[in-house]
Design an enzyme around this catalytic site. Structure first.
Site, mmCIF file in Angstrom:
data_model
loop_
_atom_site.group_PDB
_atom_site.id
_atom_site.type_symbol
_atom_site.label_atom_id
_atom_site.label_comp_id
_atom_site.label_asym_id
_atom_site.label_seq_id
_atom_site.Cartn_x
_atom_site.Cartn_y
_atom_site.Cartn_z
ATOM 1 C CG HIS A 87 -4.787 8.374 -0.550
ATOM 2 N ND1 HIS A 87 -4.512 7.310 -1.375
ATOM 3 C CD2 HIS A 87 -5.490 9.244 -1.304
ATOM 4 C CE1 HIS A 87 -5.009 7.541 -2.583
ATOM 5 N NE2 HIS A 87 -5.609 8.716 -2.569
ATOM 6 C CG ASP A 118 0.778 3.381 6.775
ATOM 7 O OD1 ASP A 118 0.295 4.164 5.942
ATOM 8 O OD2 ASP A 118 1.925 2.927 6.709
#
Ligand code: GDG
Length: 466
Positions: free
Chosen positions: A155, A362
């Protein structure tokens, strides 16, 4: 059809009342809505004498929850996963710690997960392991003799190989990744970096997007984490009329709202965002008394020193901004450390004229997508987005892109967003919505699982072929 077994550090059991502020649970919960299978992970409980996983069933899904020993958890989760891997994979080498006992705890907890999980596995099951806390899990299952299909999804970003190499255990982790049948990452950039790393440091041979290692083929691909775009938009349209959202709206007194929502994490670039807002107020004084920035940042990983430092830095910055600009009847900044319920998040996002998503790095950033999905199509807000969020690959056309380190440019982008005419806002919003309609949490989930099915069929390990 093969049974799907999901493994992640934390498990989101639907009846739980806890407010979740984490992307992994959000994307999995939305993706899983109609699925059946087993979700395995840590229970959230620490005990001196952990037993086997406790299984509960809700509808078509079962949840197997495992307690852990406190010392093991500290070393595995705070020590290695969040003290070493998280900063390293977000390019924050200065914040990275290395302690071999933490790495040993990380390996031991992964082994323990594998030993308890294998007791629950049936022939033909497909296992889907999630995120940096569990990189070695597939290898541990193989050591115990599990031959079924195992996929892994990361992720967070996969950084350049030169960065991963800094980790003393980089080669072992590379080898562990090569035990999987399928590895998925968030973006093209992560994909190139990962293939390059596994070829250079893992000793794998690259064949297009596949890797070959010790007679075994590892498939890889980009699977962008996503949201339930239509569902979230509907939720926002309803939530805007709720008591919580109306109460925020009336407290604004007609002022424009700039909104940020994320876990209190140094990857999210909050101190620089606060500095850019301060610069907006100093450099564009027309906005004084006309805007309010609301930052919601639920506390996360507060046991780690880096996170405590961040918290006090933000408290100081909030005080400084208020001290510098506030008037008796106007405070330019509101800073909230409590999580808010998901429905309320959607309503707040719809209410805001400007969404601030400015991480330093991110993997994807679901808040950026949620902000877009939550908007009123006839009068949408504007997204100010960091070029270092994975979401930039999809939203780069419609958002105002910034480098969060460039405080002046970020302040200018805030000004541009606040002043943008409606036609341009609609046009930019539509450009953002297009990819979000085409690729949702459900498509993300289906694409990964479909690939696992293909791999199982090729290996002859589907139940019918077993
Ligand atoms: C990781 C990767 C990747 C936030 N505050 C509250 C709240 N949230 C929700 C948001 C969003 C989720 O939490 C956060 O997701 P993100 O993707 O933005 O960030 P991470 O937690 O760091 O997630 C990330 C993601 O995994 C998925 O693959 O995108 O890059 O780091 O849904 O709305 N939710 C509630 N209250 C809050 O106060 N209810």
């Amino acid at each position: 059809m093969a049974r799907l077994v999901i493994v992640s550090n934390r498990v989101s059991v639907p009846s739980s009342r806890r407010v979740e502020a984490g992307g992994l649970t959000v994307v999995l919960r939305d993706g899983l809505r109609r699925a059946e299978g087993l979700w395995f992970g840590w229970s959230g409980e620490l005990t001196d004498h952990p037993g086997p996983a406790k299984v509960t069933t809700r509808g078509k899904m079962s949840y197997a929850l495992l307690d852990l020993k406190s010392a093991d958890y500290r070393g595995y989760y705070f020590g290695f996963a969040n003290g070493s891997l998280w900063p390293l994979f977000h390019y924050r080498l200065g914040l990275m710690e290395w302690k071999s006992e933490h790495y040993r705890a990380y390996r031991a907890v992964n082994r323990h997960f594998a030993e308890e999980l294998i007791k629950l596995l049936r022939p033909g099951d497909q296992v889907w392991v999630h995120d940096y806390q569990l990189i070695p899990l597939g290898e541990e299952l193989r050591k115990l003799g599990y031959k079924g299909t195992i996929g892994f999804y990361l992720h967070i970003p996969f950084p350049s190989g030169d960065v991963v190499e800094v980790l003393p255990a980089h080669a072992e982790l590379g080898k562990a990744l090569l035990a999987y049948d399928l590895i998925g990452v968030q973006t093209d950039r992560d994909h190139h970096a990962m293939l390059d790393f596994l070829e250079r440091w893992g000793g794998a041979k690259r064949e297009g997007a596949d890797l070959r290692y010790a007679g075994h083929v590892i498939r890889t691909g980009v699977y962008r984490a996503a949201i339930d775009t239509v569902g979230f938009g509907k939720e926002a349209a309803t939530a805007i009329g709720s008591q919580d959202v109306r109460s925020l709206e009336s407290s604004l007194g007609g002022r424009m709202l700039l909104l940020g929502i994320e876990r209190l994490d140094y990857s999210k670039g909050l101190p620089l965002r606060f500095a850019a807002y301060e610069q907006l107020l100093a450099g564009h004084q027309d906005w004084l008394r006309k805007v309010i920035m609301l930052q919601i940042a639920p506390v996360s990983r507060g046991e780690l020193a880096q996170y405590r430092t961040l918290r006090s830095d933000l408290e100081r910055a909030t005080g400084r901004i208020a001290g510098r600009f506030a008037a008796p009847d106007w405070n330019p900044i509101r800073y909230v450390n409590q999580p808010v319920p998901r429905k309320v998040v959607s309503g707040y996002l719809r209410l805001a004229q400007v969404g601030l998503v400015t991480p330093l790095r991110d993997g994807m950033n679901l808040v950026a997508k949620e902000f877009v999905a939550a908007q009123d199509p006839d009068d949408p807000g504007v997204l100010v987005l960091s070029r270092f969020a994975g979401a930039c690959e999809e939203l780069g056309e419609g958002a105002l892109l910034v480098n969060p380190l460039d405080i002046e440019r970020t302040a200018d982008a805030m000004h541009e967003a606040l002043s943008m005419p409606k036609d341009e806002r609609i046009d930019r919003w539509q450009r953002c919505m297009e990819p979000l309609r085409a690729w949702t949490a459900r498509t993300w989930y289906d694409a990964f699982v479909h690939r696992l099915d293909e791999i199982s069929a090729a290996k002859g390990s589907l139940p019918s072929a077993a």
